[in-house]
Design an enzyme around this catalytic site. Structure first.
Site, mmCIF file in Angstrom:
data_model
loop_
_atom_site.group_PDB
_atom_site.id
_atom_site.type_symbol
_atom_site.label_atom_id
_atom_site.label_comp_id
_atom_site.label_asym_id
_atom_site.label_seq_id
_atom_site.Cartn_x
_atom_site.Cartn_y
_atom_site.Cartn_z
ATOM 1 N N SER A 143 1.417 6.428 5.164
ATOM 2 C CA SER A 143 1.926 7.631 4.492
ATOM 3 C C SER A 143 2.995 8.250 5.382
ATOM 4 C CB SER A 143 0.754 8.609 4.305
ATOM 5 O OG SER A 143 1.211 9.916 4.025
ATOM 6 N N TYR A 156 -6.747 13.825 5.512
ATOM 7 C CA TYR A 156 -5.772 12.824 5.028
ATOM 8 C C TYR A 156 -4.803 12.460 6.151
ATOM 9 C CZ TYR A 156 -2.442 10.533 1.883
ATOM 10 O OH TYR A 156 -1.615 9.617 1.266
HETATM 11 P P1 NAP Z 1 -3.817 7.255 -7.155
HETATM 12 O O1 NAP Z 1 -3.017 7.024 -8.389
HETATM 13 O O2 NAP Z 1 -4.725 8.426 -7.064
HETATM 14 O O3 NAP Z 1 -4.595 5.901 -6.822
HETATM 15 C C1 NAP Z 1 -5.598 5.848 -5.842
HETATM 16 C C2 NAP Z 1 -6.395 4.590 -6.054
HETATM 17 O O4 NAP Z 1 -7.484 4.563 -5.128
HETATM 18 C C3 NAP Z 1 -7.017 4.532 -7.459
HETATM 19 O O5 NAP Z 1 -7.050 3.215 -7.889
HETATM 20 C C4 NAP Z 1 -8.407 5.039 -7.188
HETATM 21 O O6 NAP Z 1 -9.354 4.654 -8.152
HETATM 22 C C5 NAP Z 1 -8.685 4.362 -5.857
HETATM 23 N N1 NAP Z 1 -9.834 4.965 -5.220
HETATM 24 C C6 NAP Z 1 -9.962 6.227 -4.767
HETATM 25 N N2 NAP Z 1 -11.209 6.413 -4.301
HETATM 26 C C7 NAP Z 1 -11.879 5.251 -4.475
HETATM 27 C C8 NAP Z 1 -13.201 4.819 -4.216
HETATM 28 N N3 NAP Z 1 -14.118 5.646 -3.687
HETATM 29 N N4 NAP Z 1 -13.552 3.566 -4.521
HETATM 30 C C9 NAP Z 1 -12.663 2.721 -5.095
HETATM 31 N N5 NAP Z 1 -11.391 3.076 -5.378
HETATM 32 C C10 NAP Z 1 -11.001 4.323 -5.067
HETATM 33 O O7 NAP Z 1 -2.842 7.432 -5.927
HETATM 34 P P2 NAP Z 1 -1.656 6.547 -5.342
HETATM 35 O O8 NAP Z 1 -0.568 7.486 -5.049
HETATM 36 O O9 NAP Z 1 -1.399 5.352 -6.141
HETATM 37 O O10 NAP Z 1 -2.312 6.158 -3.937
HETATM 38 C C11 NAP Z 1 -2.481 4.837 -3.481
HETATM 39 C C12 NAP Z 1 -2.411 4.832 -1.970
HETATM 40 O O11 NAP Z 1 -1.111 5.246 -1.560
HETATM 41 C C13 NAP Z 1 -3.394 5.795 -1.307
HETATM 42 O O12 NAP Z 1 -3.897 5.207 -0.110
HETATM 43 C C14 NAP Z 1 -2.508 6.989 -0.975
HETATM 44 O O13 NAP Z 1 -3.015 7.735 0.082
HETATM 45 C C15 NAP Z 1 -1.231 6.283 -0.624
HETATM 46 N N6 NAP Z 1 -0.017 7.095 -0.650
HETATM 47 C C16 NAP Z 1 0.427 7.661 -1.822
HETATM 48 C C17 NAP Z 1 1.613 8.404 -1.803
HETATM 49 C C18 NAP Z 1 2.201 9.027 -3.042
HETATM 50 O O14 NAP Z 1 3.203 9.716 -2.929
HETATM 51 N N7 NAP Z 1 1.657 8.804 -4.208
HETATM 52 C C19 NAP Z 1 2.305 8.568 -0.617
HETATM 53 C C20 NAP Z 1 1.812 7.997 0.545
HETATM 54 C C21 NAP Z 1 0.661 7.258 0.509
HETATM 55 P P3 NAP Z 1 -9.664 5.612 -9.431
HETATM 56 O O15 NAP Z 1 -8.536 5.408 -10.386
HETATM 57 O O16 NAP Z 1 -10.970 5.100 -9.906
HETATM 58 O O17 NAP Z 1 -9.731 7.005 -8.904
#
Ligand code: NAP
Length: 251
Positions: A143, A156
């Site tokens: 991140s 986080y």
């Molecule tokens: P998201 O749409 O909220 O996706 C998160 C994913 O993680 C979903 O598939 C979610 O499943 C899964 N997850 C969460 N808790 C879980 C658990 N206990 N067991 C199994 N699966 C779980 O967010 P995203 O933005 O795509 O995030 C993906 C990654 O990128 C994360 O590590 C996040 O920290 C990182 N990230 C995101 C951003 C951004 O700007 N979006 C920036 C930097 C880093 P469910 O659908 O079932 O909840």
């Protein structure tokens, strides 16, 4: 000339690949030729349709990474269903927001369990298969808060700073064993994870003003970095944290 980005014959396990960045990376890896296993707690049927439409095999493994003890079973089921594990993308992650002064133990533990503890033990379980098989590729999702402090997201920031350190440690231990361990640090991407920021007019404006590219990232924007780090084009890339951020860190 052979294509160093070709992933045909490889199996990629993507955690949290049902939505958001995980879905974007799973589809990109399939476009490059990989078969895909998505591990998570929600149905990944949409991802499955997109992967199968590309002519690749798709499997789902049910997993809740709030309980890190599930990871050995997830990797075993991946190998049982798909035949191997060549690529691991540690993408599943959550965020909790509160002032540091009020931050609860539950908000600390729940984020750390998913974002770093399960991620580490998944790396370990995957490496136990990859080392005897001659190697593999691990991509951890970091991140901007692997580099910066952020605000109101104590667990986080701690988990994502830890992911950057862990990526380097594992690269040191496993590079000579044929495993490339690297991370991708996404900037600000429009997903569920950032829904609260996008909905907050002031924060949304501040964020957009700071991104040189002038827009939120789209999950498709991560595809190229994921394919590169999963491919033999990255065979000599180790322990790097590759920012895909529209220039955020350059500002
Ligand atoms: P998201 O749409 O909220 O996706 C998160 C994913 O993680 C979903 O598939 C979610 O499943 C899964 N997850 C969460 N808790 C879980 C658990 N206990 N067991 C199994 N699966 C779980 O967010 P995203 O933005 O795509 O995030 C993906 C990654 O990128 C994360 O590590 C996040 O920290 C990182 N990230 C995101 C951003 C951004 O700007 N979006 C920036 C930097 C880093 P469910 O659908 O079932 O909840």
């Amino acid at each position: 000339m052979s294509n160093p980005f070709n992933l045909e014959g490889k199996v990629a396990l993507v955690t949290g690949g049902n939505t958001g960045l995980g879905q974007g990376m799973a589809v990109a890896l399939a476009e490059a030729g990989a078969d895909i296993v998505v591990a998570g707690r929600s149905s990944a049927a949409d991802t499955g349709k997109a992967v199968e439409a590309l002519g690749r095999r798709f499997f789902e493994v049910k997993a809740d990474f709030s309980d890190p003890s599930c990871v050995d079973g997830v990797v075993a089921e991946t190998v049982e269903k798909a035949g191997s594990i060549d690529i691991l993308v540690n993408n599943a992650g959550i965020i909790r927001r509160n002032d540091a002064i009020d931050f609860t133990e539950d908000d600390w533990d729940s984020v750390m369990d998913v974002n770093i503890k399960s991620a580490f033990f998944l790396c370990q379980a995957a490496a136990k298969r990859m080392i005897p098989a001659g190697g593999g590729k691990i991509i951890n999702i970091a991140s901007m808060l692997s580099f910066q402090g952020g605000i109101r997201v104590a667990s986080y920031t701690s988990s994502k700073s830890a992911i950057a350190g862990l990526t380097k440690l594992l690269a040191n231990e496993w590079a000579a064993k044929g495993i490339n361990v690297n991370a991708i640090a996404p900037g600000y991407f429009a997903t569920n994870n950032t829904a609260a920021l996008q909905a907050d007019e002031d924060r949304n404006k501040q964020i957009l003003e700071r991104i040189p590219a002038g827009r939120w990232g789209d999950p498709k924007d991560l595809g190229g970095a994921a394919v590169f780090l999963a491919s033999s084009a990255a065979d000599y890339v180790q322990g790097t944290v590759l920012a895909v951020d529209g220039g955020w860190l350059a500002r």
